[in-house]
Scaffold this motif. Structure first.
Motif, PDB file in Angstrom:
ATOM      1  N   LYS A 177       0.783  -1.106   0.002  1.00  0.00           N
ATOM      2  CA  LYS A 177       0.035   0.056   0.064  1.00  0.00           C
ATOM      3  C   LYS A 177       0.854   1.170   0.001  1.00  0.00           C
ATOM      4  O   LYS A 177       1.870   1.293   0.781  1.00  0.00           O
ATOM      5  CB  LYS A 177      -0.723   0.020   1.239  1.00  0.00           C
ATOM      6  N   LYS A 178       0.335   2.342  -0.814  1.00  0.00           N
ATOM      7  CA  LYS A 178       1.400   3.474  -1.050  1.00  0.00           C
ATOM      8  C   LYS A 178       0.955   4.400   0.188  1.00  0.00           C
ATOM      9  O   LYS A 178      -0.232   4.437   0.760  1.00  0.00           O
ATOM     10  CB  LYS A 178       0.821   4.107  -2.287  1.00  0.00           C
ATOM     11  N   LYS A 194       0.350   7.497   2.346  1.00  0.00           N
ATOM     12  CA  LYS A 194      -0.360   8.872   1.727  1.00  0.00           C
ATOM     13  C   LYS A 194       0.552  10.000   1.896  1.00  0.00           C
ATOM     14  O   LYS A 194       1.645  10.065   2.917  1.00  0.00           O
ATOM     15  CB  LYS A 194      -1.769   9.051   2.747  1.00  0.00           C
TER      16      LYS A 194
END
Ligand code: NAP
Ligand code: F7E
Length: 368
Positions: A2-3, A5
Motif C-alpha cells: 500500500k502506498k 499517503k
C-alpha cells in the motif's frame, strides 16, 4: 504494497503543525511542510523531527514557501501532489491583527484562496483540504454554547479574515466539488503554545517568578472566558475531519469555559502560591496570599533555585496595552457533531492542561 499517503502542512513550524506532523508520521504518512525564510531559527518545535536522520528527507520534507506567494504554491503542489493538505499557516494573534490588518488578511483570508486556487490550477481534484477555522468567528456570541449552526460575529481583523477563509472553503466545496473542510477549533494549548498567547504567557512568567527571575506579569482582560482544550488532541481531530466520508464543517471544543483569572489562579496554585485580588479594572492587582512551594518534587529538588516570594508581594498587574479594541468576552463550544460523526471528544481536563504547561515551563526555566 500500500502506498503511503502524502500530506502537506502549511504552518508546520507552529504549535499545531508540529503536533500534526508527529501524528501523521506515526500514521505512516509522507509529510511535507512549508517553512518561511527567517533570519533566525524558526524550527524549534520540529527540531526533534528534522534532526532525526531516519525521518528527514525520507518521511519528512521541508520546503521554503509562503502562502502569500502564488507561484511558489503552484510549484509545490505540482511537485508534491499531496493526498491531504492541512492549511494551518496564519498570522494567528488576535491583538496583533489590529496592528497589521492588511497583512493578516493577505495571509489568513487570501492565503487560503491561493491554496484552493493552486489545487484547481494543478488539477488535484482528489486532494482533501483542511482549513484551520476558529472559534473567533463567533466573536460577540449569538448563542451559548456555540454550534456549527450559530451565526458568526467576528470581532477582530483576524476573525474577519478567517470568516472569508471559512466561506471560500464552502464555496469551493459547492462550486467545484472539492473535499474541503473547516475545523472550527476552540482555543487549544500546550507547552508548545506561542509565548504571547495568554496561557503560555502566564505559565512561563509564573515559572520565572517562582525562580526569582521576574517580579510580576502584566495582563489585559482577566475576565475573558475561553474554552481551552489540549492541542495534541485537537490535531488528531484535524486528521479525523479529513477521514470523514465527505467535506464538512466541525467544531472541536471541550464544552467548558474558564476565565483568564481562573487560569492565572490555578497556575500559581500549582506552584504553591495562593493569590488574592485587590482593586478594580486597570488598578487591579494579584497579590501573594500565601506561598508554600511544596507542590512538586521538582521544586524541592531545586529548592535553592526558588526565589524569595513573600506574602503581600504584587505579582500581577493589569496593563491596558493588552486590551483589544473589541473583545471576545466568552466562548464555549458544543462539539456533539464531531463526537457523533468522527468519534472525537476532548479528554484532557482544564486543570491538567494547566499542570502540563506549568511543569513544562518550570523544567525549561530550571534547565536554563
Ligand atoms: P501558530 O503557532 O501561530 O503557527 C502559525 C504557523 O503559520 C507558523 O508555522 C508560522 O510560521 C506560519 N505562518 C505564518 N504566516 C505564514 C505565511 N505567510 N506563510 C506561511 N506560513 C506562515 O498557530 P497555531 O496555534 O499552531 O494555530 C494553527 C492554525 O490554527 C492557525 O491558522 C490559527 O489561526 C488556527 N487556530 C488556532 C487555534 C489555537 O487555539 N491554537 C484555534 C483555532 C484556530 P513561523 O513559525 O515562521 O512564524
Ligand atoms: O487571548 C485575554 C485576551 O491571545 C485569550 C489564537 O490561537 O485562540 C487564540 O486567540 C484571552 C483574550 O487567545 C492577556 O484579551 C488577557 O480575551 O491567548 P489569547 P485568543 O485571542 O483567544 C483563537 C481560537 C484563535 O483562533 C487564535 O489564533 O485572554 N488576555 N491578558 C490576554 N491575551 C494575551 N494574548 N495577552 C495578555 O496579556
Amino acid at each position: 504494497m500500500k502506498k503511503n499517503k502524502i500530506a502537506l502542512i502549511t504552518g508546520i513550524t507552529g504549535q499545531d503543525g508540529s503536533y500534526l506532523a508527529e501524528i501523521l508520521l506515526k500514521k505512516n504518512y509522507i509529510v511535507h511542510g512549508i517553512i518561511r525564510k527567517s533570519s533566525s531559527f524558526n524550527t524549534g518545535r520540529i527540531d526533534h523531527l528534522y534532526t532525526n536522520t531516519e525521518i528527514l528527507n525520507k518521511k519528512l520534507f521541508l520546503h521554503y514557501g509562503d502562502i502569500v506567494d502564488t507561484s511558489n504554491l503552484n510549484r509545490l503542489l505540482e511537485k508534491i501532489q499531496p493526498d491531504e493538505i492541512y492549511n494551518l499557516a496564519a498570522q494567528s494573534h488576535v491583538l496583533v491583527s489590529f496592528q497589521i490588518p492588511d497583512y493578516t488578511s493577505q495571509v489568513d483570508a487570501l492565503g487560503t484562496l491561493r491554496i484552493l486556487d493552486a489545487i484547481r490550477e494543478t488539477g488535484l481534484n482528489k486532494t482533501k483540504f483542511y482549513q484551520a477555522s476558529t472559534s473567533e468567528l463567533f466573536g460577540k456570541v449569538q448563542e451559548i454554547p456555540q454550534t456549527e449552526k450559530t451565526p458568526f460575529y467576528p470581532r477582530s481583523p483576524y476573525g474577519v479574515a478567517k470568516l472569508y477563509a471559512y466561506w471560500i472553503i464552502i464555496n469551493f466545496r459547492e462550486a467545484y466539488n472539492l473535499f474541503a473542510s473547516n475545523g472550527i477549533l476552540f482555543n487549544h494549548e500546550s507547552p508548545r503554545r506561542g509565548e504571547t498567547f495568554v496561557t503560555r504567557k502566564i505559565t512561563r512568567a509564573a515559572a520565572q517568578i517562582v525562580l526569582g527571575r521576574q517580579n510580576k506579569i502584566l495582563l489585559g482582560n482577566l475576565d475573558a472566558k475561553r474554552d481551552w482544550g489540549y492541542a495534541p488532541e485537537y490535531c488528531e481531530g484535524m486528521w479525523r475531519i479529513l477521514q470523514h466520508k465527505e467535506g464538512d464543517d466541525f467544531i472541536l471544543a471541550t464544552g467548558e469555559t474558564h476565565s483568564v483569572r481562573e487560569f492565572t489562579e490555578l497556575t500559581f496554585k500549582d506552584l504553591g502560591i495562593e493569590l488574592t485580588w485587590r482593586g478594580k479594572a486597570e488598578k487591579e492587582k494579584g497579590i501573594v496570599k500565601s506561598f508554600e512551594p511544596d507542590r512538586n518534587k521538582l521544586l524541592s529538588k531545586n529548592s535553592k533555585k526558588i526565589g524569595k516570594i513573600r506574602k503581600g508581594d504584587i505579582i500581577i498587574e493589569v496593563s491596558p496595552s493588552y486590551y483589544r479594541p473589541t473583545e471576545v468576552e466568552l466562548l464555549v463550544g458544543d462539539s456533539s457533531k464531531a463526537k457523533k460523526l468522527l468519534g472525537w471528544q476532548a479528554k484532557t481536563k482544564f486543570e491538567d492542561i494547566v499542570k502540563i504547561m506549568v511543569d513544562a515551563d518550570l523544567q525549561k526555566q530550571i534547565r536554563k
